[in-house]
Design a protein around this motif. Structure first.
Motif, PDB file in Angstrom:
ATOM      1  N   ILE A   1       0.863  -1.188   0.000  1.00 48.70           N
ATOM      2  CA  ILE A   1       0.000   0.000   0.000  1.00 48.70           C
ATOM      3  C   ILE A   1       0.898   1.236   0.000  1.00 48.70           C
ATOM      4  CG2 ILE A   1      -1.781   1.256   1.262  1.00 48.70           C
ATOM      5  CD1 ILE A   1      -2.680  -1.442   2.409  1.00 48.70           C
ATOM      6  N   SER A   2       0.615   2.143  -0.934  1.00 49.61           N
ATOM      7  CA  SER A   2       1.459   3.329  -1.089  1.00 49.61           C
ATOM      8  C   SER A   2       0.849   4.574  -0.475  1.00 49.61           C
ATOM      9  CB  SER A   2       1.752   3.585  -2.572  1.00 49.61           C
ATOM     10  OG  SER A   2       0.543   3.777  -3.289  1.00 49.61           O
ATOM     11  N   SER A   3      -0.481   4.664  -0.371  1.00 54.55           N
ATOM     12  CA  SER A   3      -1.089   5.862   0.204  1.00 54.55           C
ATOM     13  C   SER A   3      -2.458   5.535   0.785  1.00 54.55           C
ATOM     14  CB  SER A   3      -1.217   6.970  -0.855  1.00 54.55           C
ATOM     15  OG  SER A   3      -2.058   6.553  -1.917  1.00 54.55           O
ATOM     16  N   LEU A   4      -2.832   6.329   1.790  1.00 55.51           N
ATOM     17  CA  LEU A   4      -4.136   6.239   2.449  1.00 55.51           C
ATOM     18  C   LEU A   4      -4.736   7.642   2.510  1.00 55.51           C
ATOM     19  CD1 LEU A   4      -3.277   4.014   5.555  1.00 55.51           C
ATOM     20  CD2 LEU A   4      -4.425   3.271   3.477  1.00 55.51           C
ATOM     21  N   MET A   5      -6.063   7.733   2.344  1.00 59.57           N
ATOM     22  CA  MET A   5      -6.726   9.030   2.478  1.00 59.57           C
ATOM     23  C   MET A   5      -8.191   8.815   2.840  1.00 59.57           C
ATOM     24  SD  MET A   5      -6.569   9.939  -1.525  1.00 59.57           S
ATOM     25  CE  MET A   5      -4.926   9.234  -1.555  1.00 59.57           C
ATOM     26  N   PHE A   6      -8.687   9.729   3.688  1.00 58.45           N
ATOM     27  CA  PHE A   6     -10.075   9.710   4.100  1.00 58.45           C
ATOM     28  C   PHE A   6     -10.898  10.617   3.194  1.00 58.45           C
ATOM     29  CE2 PHE A   6      -8.706   7.982   8.217  1.00 58.45           C
ATOM     30  CZ  PHE A   6      -9.746   7.076   8.449  1.00 58.45           C
ATOM     31  N   SER A   7     -12.138  10.255   3.050  1.00 59.92           N
ATOM     32  CA  SER A   7     -13.071  11.136   2.361  1.00 59.92           C
ATOM     33  C   SER A   7     -13.358  12.347   3.247  1.00 59.92           C
ATOM     34  CB  SER A   7     -14.370  10.376   2.058  1.00 59.92           C
ATOM     35  OG  SER A   7     -14.968   9.925   3.264  1.00 59.92           O
ATOM     36  N   PRO A   8     -13.894  13.441   2.683  1.00 57.95           N
ATOM     37  CA  PRO A   8     -14.141  14.636   3.512  1.00 57.95           C
ATOM     38  C   PRO A   8     -15.033  14.375   4.720  1.00 57.95           C
ATOM     39  CG  PRO A   8     -14.287  15.184   1.184  1.00 57.95           C
ATOM     40  CD  PRO A   8     -14.153  13.701   1.251  1.00 57.95           C
TER      41      PRO A   8
END
Length: 1692
Positions: free
Chosen positions: A375-382
């Protein structure tokens, strides 16, 4: 490129304004994935860059929309989910950042910075309209923008720092975190009203072991240890010789430990940073203090730890079984982080999503999901409900933390870039693409929806769709072609595979009729296959072309049922292209044997091959039906048009000239593509712009910038059969673009539609039948024999059946094979060759058997002959190679052997050449360059060896330097003599001749003293008188000159020893010559005495004659010399001639007669007496009793002679023995005497080595002093450079402070005006509504004071957002005011109006209240801004104070450095020679010499002599003054005596005149014994006088004692004054040096400023004192007035 419209893209350089052409094409849809940044644009939409486009993916519907970059490929990218905006940059020169809104996709801003090449990172702030960007090489600039106002707020450069990630602090937009591979930097954005500044705060990371070491300043070390010998402690930068900026940042490798390597970071709600590292640590960074803490995992309970160990073990075993590396779940390497209210989500290379619950630097970790991909990146929705997981392979997953379920795949783009795309027949509904990794995708043509996928798990190289059936051919790098059935687009499947050859398949082409499939492979191979499934894709044959194939195109002739294949070749010899055209008829599929030979190659005559040479080198060519060829030129940007003749050009190909050249604005290599109706010609190149021309007039029809040159341009493109769509595939940008016509002539549309309908009518007959066959074909299973299906008449038993189960699903289309392909799988060409060989074997089987029998018989015969050859003698034996009947093999072996011999000979020659070169270099450096060669002398009978000193010839430069130094020393010596002579002249008046001679003797003894010289070189040929005294070496020039003189002394000492060495060497040669002469006599004596004794023969060794080492003797070569045939013949002839010469010399009759008669001599020599024998008489053999008298007499005489001869022999033998003893004794004595000489020379060599080491020690000390002086100068230069920087920084800071103060003063006035206006509004309320009744006025005033509730934005009310309480930015003032005004709408409604109030007055009241609220908000924001400006000013003042303290530290360091340098110049290193022995001390305490000063003895003696001379002068002058003073006193006394006598006489005269009758006189007259009375009085007075005399003497004695004490004090004071004079001189020297330092440091301006400031302070104090004084006077006057008032008006 210049930017154009958003949809049309950009024009290429130098292109005209094709507005109509650009509007002719539009993008229908875009698919692809480039593994760049992802971002949420809203709660349900994800966006990411792909080539020249930004793709927006809806998570719910999976629909994709695209936004094209106005100027080529998308560079950096960022998205803000809270603001629903995105930003991206282009990749042209001087790139621009574009800001767009979503979902309207309207451009909001274009940000133009100073970046020259590219932006690498973009990031939006959590609040406010701020955007951060980071540019790449060469600027590496961090910039902060206000994208709403299109303003660059601030920027800062970091040369050479490549930042990998960038983020704003969600809680404070004025903090930025920049992370690169080895460091973390916190940037603070400081605001001063309308000015913004970036301040860098680097974070010190722990080392690789996770420990944080304290910061160590290497430029300003803490310790200042001073060593009298080694000098002061200096920083490593000064030791390294660094002066500039490198001196401040230099850090040696042994001082620095490698720190951790950051991989991911995220901000927390408390403004901390969590940081992941490659080493597996998780760090917590406090932004304010920049302190770093290592988070530790909380210890698990025992049962949990056991469960965790079991789970870890199971996971490791699973990974081992799958062939992967075991994962360390206890210490994972985190590549991505995301923070939420619950805690921290992180993931890394293990492919596992972890959740960290962190508390007090300890965390608990649990596993949330495992996707088995890094896994290279993680991000949450607004709204923080969806977590996006992006893998390094390109797959995207969604995870919902609230549900705690599995990760759901959102986007599967794990394959590589698109390789090719084509339209599926009939070409108006579906299209097919393939990636390089072998993933086949089927797309819906209208909106680009992915219908299905099939993963072939191969490296694909080509792909094409068949027009006559729904089959797809995919070529591979291994030379295979896979055929896919796509009749069901939802489930494509593999139905067949053909292994053509070992050469990779380069391209695949179908003719328009779908009859043939042309496969182009490397090495010029072109294969022709039957494209119909009903023929099982049979291979019809192949063609091999000699030159490199650049391109291939097909022309279908439906009338003649022919297909023309046009092949473009590259001619390597000339810069031209060549076309080869051959025809394929339908008969090739029906009667294949007529057109191909046994190997499967097509006959040249059957395919009607033609050849044409063109005048320009081309990269691509297409042919129309009327013999017109268009070619894309590689040497110039234009498209060439050629008209080819119909005759065959194979016999004598001539060069065809281009008929028309169409200029093109494209650059780079490109290719051409023809539309199915041959009306449109598409041109694509590396610039990524697609041009479409009319084929008749070559007018530009349309152009589209769908790809870019940064992404490699366009890889492939294809027209649909109906001409409505165009598929364009990028080279390396991973984008597949579908274009459609937006504006086109109706005639063009009708022509394309007519061609498609006519072609569809032709193909419709066979399409249905072929599709039916295709559907009925079984799914392909791996079988090596399946490749033989093109040869149905042959079935090879050697190919075993090996099957593999293949599973295809609609969801992902992966193929799971149970076994891998056999490495021994045979190609189609190999099968053909095997078939030919098998047929030939069957045809010639009888001849083969006969030949085998004959070979067997021949083998037996040869073996028998070889066995017989082993039995014969060696001279009759034949060599092994003589039995080799294979002459060709023998010649080949001999040639190979000769080649090997030549190779080995060449290697040996090269090695010998290298050794000779090395020998020459060594000889030149170590032998030829030596004017005195190194050699040795050995003793005859002792193990003693003495070597000389090899010396090189001194260069002219060295001699010139020595001469210059000697001349300078002579001048200095002469000057010193003059000064000494003047001094002696001055001291001659005091010193006597004897003392002068004594002083000269002392000085002579001192000059001759070796103790102070420091060496004994003067005793061994060195002249120490030319050296500087060790106490005089203060300057750098003197030390350098001293080194030159010392080297000269060493050279002379060695030269003197070499002369002695040469004398002893000659003596040994003489001794050896004498010994050899005596050995000749000894050998003669031994021969005469017939003794077999060894004679000692001395000789010189190689060490004594080193020249012998350079000469190789024949006896030293152990290997036998190789002689050629001519050399052997010549050597045999020379031996034969030598034998004949010797025989001729021995064949002399005279010599033979002399030898026979007299033994070779004419007279008997004394040496031959031992060889003489008296022959016995002849009757000696008879018995004695038969002798007669004469015989007896003869016998007695014989005995007498024998006795005499024996006595003579014995006497001669004794003489020879005595002579032998004398010779041996003489040799022994002379050689022993020589050995003693060598031993003495060895002892002298040892002492000489000591002397040389003494001088070399002096040189080393001087060099170290020079080095230390240079380091001190370097340190001083570095400090001065640092001081200049700090002064500039101080000036800049002071200017900023002054400007800020002025701004604050001006802003305070503005704030005060705003406050005054706000108060005026409140005060003017009553006046403004004065006509309103009092009861209504009070109610209105209450409403005037009433305020609505504080408005909040939507995201602040969201409880799932961890950054909900983030601080707002200054730009939120407008938003807050807008929300406040919206909240006021409810209060302004008429229902809140008081009863009885006029509506017009209510409206006026509402307007006044709004003005009041706006004024209040304005005052609040101005107050905040003022506070921020004051905070900025305070920070600058603190910075100014810090810089001042740093400047003071620098001055202290410079002063300390100058003092240290002065000490080192005065405290010299002096070398003494001390006698060896025992020193006895009276007391055991050793005196402390730390404060002692080493002074030359001559200086003390000269000073003592000077003091003595001056003292004697002073004594003489004092004596003279004393005598003169005595005379003056005597004269004064006599003068006083006479004056007193005169006065006495005058007094007596007056007494006589006025003599009264006193009582004494009366007694004199009345008393009888008046004399006795007088006598008594006299005696009393005498006693009194004696007492007074004693007292006077005592007082005189005390005075004299006091005078002596005062004289001693005077001498002590004089001595102290002399010492103070010396100290005063040293202080004057220090003051002058400090003045130079002060002037060199350029501190005059600082001192002037300080003086002016002090002057102003003094004036201020004076003024204040005056005011105080006036105030006091005023108070006094006021008090007096008060008193007077009370006096005058007591009643008041």
């Amino acid at each position: 490129m210049e930017p154009a419209s958003e949809e049309a893209g950009a024009k290429p350089p130098g292109s005209p304004p094709f507005s109509a052409e650009e509007a002719a094409l539009e993008v229908s849809w875009v698919q692809g994935f480039s593994r760049k940044n992802f971002g949420f644009i809203d709660n349900q939409t994800v966006c990411y860059p792909c080539g020249n486009y930004i793709l927006f993916l809806d998570i719910e519907t999976k629909k994709t929309t695209a936004l094209q970059c106005p100027a080529g490929q998308v560079g950096a990218f960022a998205a803000s989910g809270s603001g629903q905006v995105l930003a991206f940059s282009d990749r042209k020169l001087n790139p621009i950042i574009y800001v767009y809104t979503f979902p309207g996709l309207s451009k909001l801003a274009e940000l133009k910075g100073n970046a020259q090449l590219d932006y690498t990172l973009l990031e939006f702030s959590f609040t406010g309209p701020y955007l951060a960007s980071y540019s790449s090489i060469p600027e590496f600039v961090l910039s902060v923008w206000n994208w709403q106002e299109n303003i660059l707020l601030c920027s800062e450069s970091q040369p050479g720092v490549a930042v990998t990630s960038l983020s704003f602090n969600p809680m404070n937009w004025q903090q930025l975190c920049c992370v690169n591979e080895s460091s973390v930097t916190i940037w603070r954005i400081e605001r001063n009203n309308d000015e913004y500044h970036l301040k860098q705060n680097p974070v010190k990371l722990p080392d690789g072991q996770g420990s944080v070491s304290p910061h160590e300043d290497l430029f300003f070390p803490v310790s200042r240890n001073e060593d009298p010998y080694h000098g002061p402690d200096l920083p490593v930068s000064a030791i390294a010789g660094l002066v500039g900026d490198e001196a401040e940042t230099f850090k040696p490798r042994n001082y620095s430990k490698p720190s951790v390597h950051p991989t991911a970071h995220c901000w927390t709600a408390t403004s901390e940073i969590y940081l992941g590292c490659k080493e597996g640590y998780v760090l917590a960074i406090d932004v304010e203090t920049r302190s770093v803490s290592v988070l530790q995992q909380k210890p698990l309970p025992e049962y949990m730890r056991k469960i965790s160990d079991v789970v870890s073990y199971v996971r490791r075993e699973v990974q081992k079984n799958k062939g992967g590396k075991p994962k360390d779940l206890q210490k994972p390497v985190l590549f991505a982080m995301a923070f939420c209210n619950e805690g921290l989500y992180a993931a890394g290379s293990e492919g596992i999503l972890f959740f960290y619950h962190i508390k007090d630097l300890q965390y608990e970790m649990k596993i949330c999901a495992d996707i088995l991909q890094p896994i290279s990146s993680l991000m949450f929705s607004p709204d923080y409900t969806i977590l996006l997981l992006v893998t390094g392979q390109g797959t995207v997953y969604t995870y919902k933390p609230a549900h705690c379920g599995e990760a759901v795949k959102l986007l599967d783009a794990r394959s590589s870039f698109f390789l090719a795309a084509d339209f599926l027949s009939p070409g108006n509904k579906y299209c097919v693409s393939v990636t390089i990794a072998g993933e086949v995708q089927v797309w819906f043509l209208e909106d680009g929806t992915c219908i299905s996928k099939l993963n072939l798990d191969i490296e694909a190289t080509a792909m094409a769709c068949c027009p006559s059936s729904n089959s797809v051919a995919v070529g591979t790098k291994k030379g295979q072609i896979y055929f896919l059935d796509v009749t069901k687009v939802e489930a494509p499947r593999i139905v067949h595979r053909i292994f053509l050859s070992k050469f990779p398949v380069v391209s695949l082409h179908y003719d328009q009729s779908g009859q043939f499939l042309i496969a182009r492979a490397t090495e010029g191979h072109i294969f022709i296959l039957d494209a119909r499934p009903s023929k099982l894709f049979e291979v019809l044959g192949y063609v091999v072309l000699a030159d490199e194939v650049l391109g291939l195109s097909l022309v279908s002739d439906f009338k003649n049922d022919l297909v023309e294949v046009v092949v473009l070749l590259n001619i390597a010899e000339v810069q031209r292209a060549r076309l080869e055209i051959f025809c394929l008829s339908s008969a090739l599929t029906t009667d294949n044997d007529k057109y191909v030979n046994e190997q499967g190659m097509l006959n040249t005559s059957a395919i009607k091959k033609e050849q044409y040479d063109l005048d320009y080198p081309l990269s691509s060519a297409v042919r129309l039906k009327d013999n017109i060829v268009y070619g894309y030129c590689t040497c110039a940007p234009f498209i060439c048009k050629y008209h080819l003749s119909e005759k065959n050009m194979l016999e004598d190909p001539s060069v065809f000239l281009s008929g028309k050249k169409t200029p093109s604005s494209q650059f780079g290599s490109g290719f051409l593509c023809l539309s199915p109706n041959s009306r449109w010609l598409a041109s694509a190149a590396k610039d990524g712009v697609l041009f479409i021309y009319h084929t008749f007039a070559m007018d530009l029809l349309a152009q589209k910038h769908c790809h870019s040159y940064q992404g490699g341009g366009i890889r492939s493109m294809v027209f649909s059969l109906d001409g409505k769509f165009i598929l364009v595939n990028g080279e390396n940008d991973g984008a597949l673009v579908c274009l459609k016509w937006k504006k086109i002539n109706e005639i063009e549309v009708k022509e394309a539609a007519f061609h498609w309908q006519s072609l569809f009518a032709i193909l419709n007959k066979s399409t249905s039948s072929e599709n039916a066959v295709l559907k009925s074909m079984a799914e392909w299973q791996f079988d090596p024999a399946s490749t033989l299906e093109s040869l149905p008449e042959e079935k090879f038993e050697e190919a075993p059946l090996k099957s593999s189960n293949v599973e295809v699903t609609e969801e992902d289309g992966n193929i799971t094979s149970s076994c891998s392909a056999s490495t021994n799988e045979m190609t189609w060409i190999g099968q053909k060759m095997k078939k030919v060989i098998r047929e030939e074997t069957q045809r010639f089987a009888n001849q083969k058997s006969e030949l085998q029998m004959g070979i067997k018989k021949l083998r037996k015969t040869i073996q028998k002959m070889m066995h017989e050859n082993e039995q014969v003698p060696d001279i009759e034996k034949l060599e092994q190679q003589e039995f080799n009947l294979d002459i060709e093999e023998q010649e080949r072996a001999q040639a190979a052997a000769e080649q090997e011999v030549a190779r080995v000979r060449k290697e040996i020659e090269m090695e010998n050449l290298a050794n000779r070169y090395l020998r020459d270099v060594i000889k030149h450096e170590c032998w030829d360059a030596m004017c005195v060669k190194g050699r040795a002398i050995k003793c005859f009978h002792m193990a003693c060896e003495v070597t000389n000193y090899p010396l090189k010839e001194r260069s002219e430069e060295e001699l010139a330097t020595l001469e210059k130094v000697l001349q300078l020393k002579k001048i200095e010596t002469a000057d010193l003599k003059v000064q000494k002579r003047n001094f002696e002249i001055e001291s001659e008046t005091v010193l006597s001749k004897e003392e002068g001679e004594k002083a000269e003797e002392i000085m002579a003894d001192d000059s001759a003293s070796f103790c102070l010289t420091g060496s004994l070189s003067s005793q061994y040929g060195g002249n120490t008188s030319i050296l500087y005294h060790q106490w005089d070496l203060h300057t750098r020039e003197q030390k350098v000159n001293q080194i030159v003189l010392l080297k000269d002394i060493i050279y002379k000492v060695k030269t003197a020893f070499n002369k002695e060495f040469d004398i002893v060497a000659q003596q040994k040669e003489q001794e050896i010559a004498q010994v050899k002469e005596r050995n000749l006599r000894i050998r003669e004596i031994l021969a005469q005495l017939d003794l077999q004794l060894d004679v000692w023969e001395p000789a010189l060794t190689d060490d004594e004659i080193p020249e012998q080492t350079l000469t190789v003797q024949d006896s030293e070569i152990k290997a036998e010399k190789y002689l050629t045939q001519q050399e052997r013949e010549k050597a045999e002839m020379m031996v034969k001639l030598e034998m004949e010469r010797r025989l001729a010399a021995t064949d002399n009759e005279r010599l033979r007669a002399l030898n026979d008669m007299m033994g070779g001599v004419l007279e008997v020599r004394k040496e031959d007496i031992l060889k003489m024998d008296i022959p016995p008489p002849p009757f000696i053999s008879k018995p004695e009793h038969v002798w007669n008298d004469e015989e007896k007499k003869i016998f007695r005489e014989h005995e007498k002679k024998v006795k005499e001869l024996n006595e003579e022999k014995e006497k001669y033998r004794r003489a020879l023995e005595n002579e032998l003893k004398k010779l041996e004794t003489s040799i022994q004595e002379t050689t022993q005497k020589f050995d003693e000489t060598v031993c003495k020379l060895s002892e002298r060599k040892v002492k000489l080595e000591m002397v040389i080491y003494q001088e070399e020690l002096k040189i080393v000390n001087l060099l170290y002093a020079l080095l230390l002086d240079e380091e001190l100068d370097t340190r001083g230069a570095g400090l001065h450079n640092f001081l200049m920087k700090k002064e500039k920084e101080k000036v800049k800071t002071a200017r900023t402070i002054q400007i800020t103060k002025n701004k604050i003063e001006a802003y305070i006035d503005t704030c005060e005006n705003a406050i005054a206006e706000e108060k005026n509004l409140e005060c003017g309320f009553t006046k403004e509504f004065a006509d309103v009744p009092a009861n209504l006025l009070d109610e209105l005033f209450q409403l005037y004071k009433h305020r609505p509730k504080t408005p909040t934005t939507e995201f602040l009310r969201d409880t799932t957002n961890p950054y909900g309480d983030c601080s707002s930015s200054d730009e939120d003032y407008k938003n807050t005011l807008t929300l406040l005004m919206k909240a006021m709408d409810e209060l302004d409604s008429p229902e809140h109006m008081p009863n009885g109030l006029d509506p017009s007055i209510w409206e006026h009241f509402c307007l006044a209240r709004r003005n009041k609220m706006e004024s209040e908000e304005l005052v609040k924001w101005k107050a905040l801004t003022l506070a921020e400006m004051q905070a900025f000013l305070q920070r600058r003042i603190d910075d100014n104070e810090r810089i001042k303290s740093e400047i003071e530290d620098i001055f202290q360091e410079l002063t300390w450095l100058q003092e240290g340098k002065t000490k080192l110049q005065l405290n010299l290193t002096v070398q003494f020679l001390l006698k060896q022995g025992q020193v006895e001390l009276e007391s055991t305490e050793i005196p402390d010499y730390t404060d002692a000063i080493l002074i030359k003895k001559n200086v003390i003696e000269e000073l003592n002599c000077s003091i003595m001379a001056q003292g004697e002068k002073k004594i003489a002058s004092m004596v003279e003054c004393k005598e003169f003073s005595k005379g003056i006193l005597q004269l004064e006394w006599e003068h006083k005596k006479m004056r007193m006598q005169i006065e006495d006489l005058k007094q007596k005269a007056r007494d006589i005149v006025t003599l009264p009758i006193s009582k004494d006189r009366q007694l004199f007259l009345t008393v009888l014994n008046y004399d006795s009375r007088v006598t008594h009085r006299i005696s009393v007075m005498e006693q009194t006088l004696s007492i007074m005399d004693k007292l006077h003497k005592k007082n005189v004695k005390n005075c004299r004692k006091r005078i002596k004490e005062l004289e001693k004090c005077i001498s002590l004071k004089e001595q102290a004054n002399y010492e103070l004079c010396l100290e005063l001189k040293e202080m004057l020297v220090c003051i002058s040096e400090r003045r130079h330092i002060f002037e060199g440091a350029d501190t005059q301006r600082v001192s002037e400023k300080i003086a002016k400031q002090r002057y102003r302070e003094i004036l201020k104090q004076k003024h204040l004192r005056g005011l105080v004084k006036e105030q006091e006077e005023f108070e006094i006057l006021q008090a007096q007035v008060e008193r007077l008032r009370l006096r005058t008006f007591p009643l008041l």
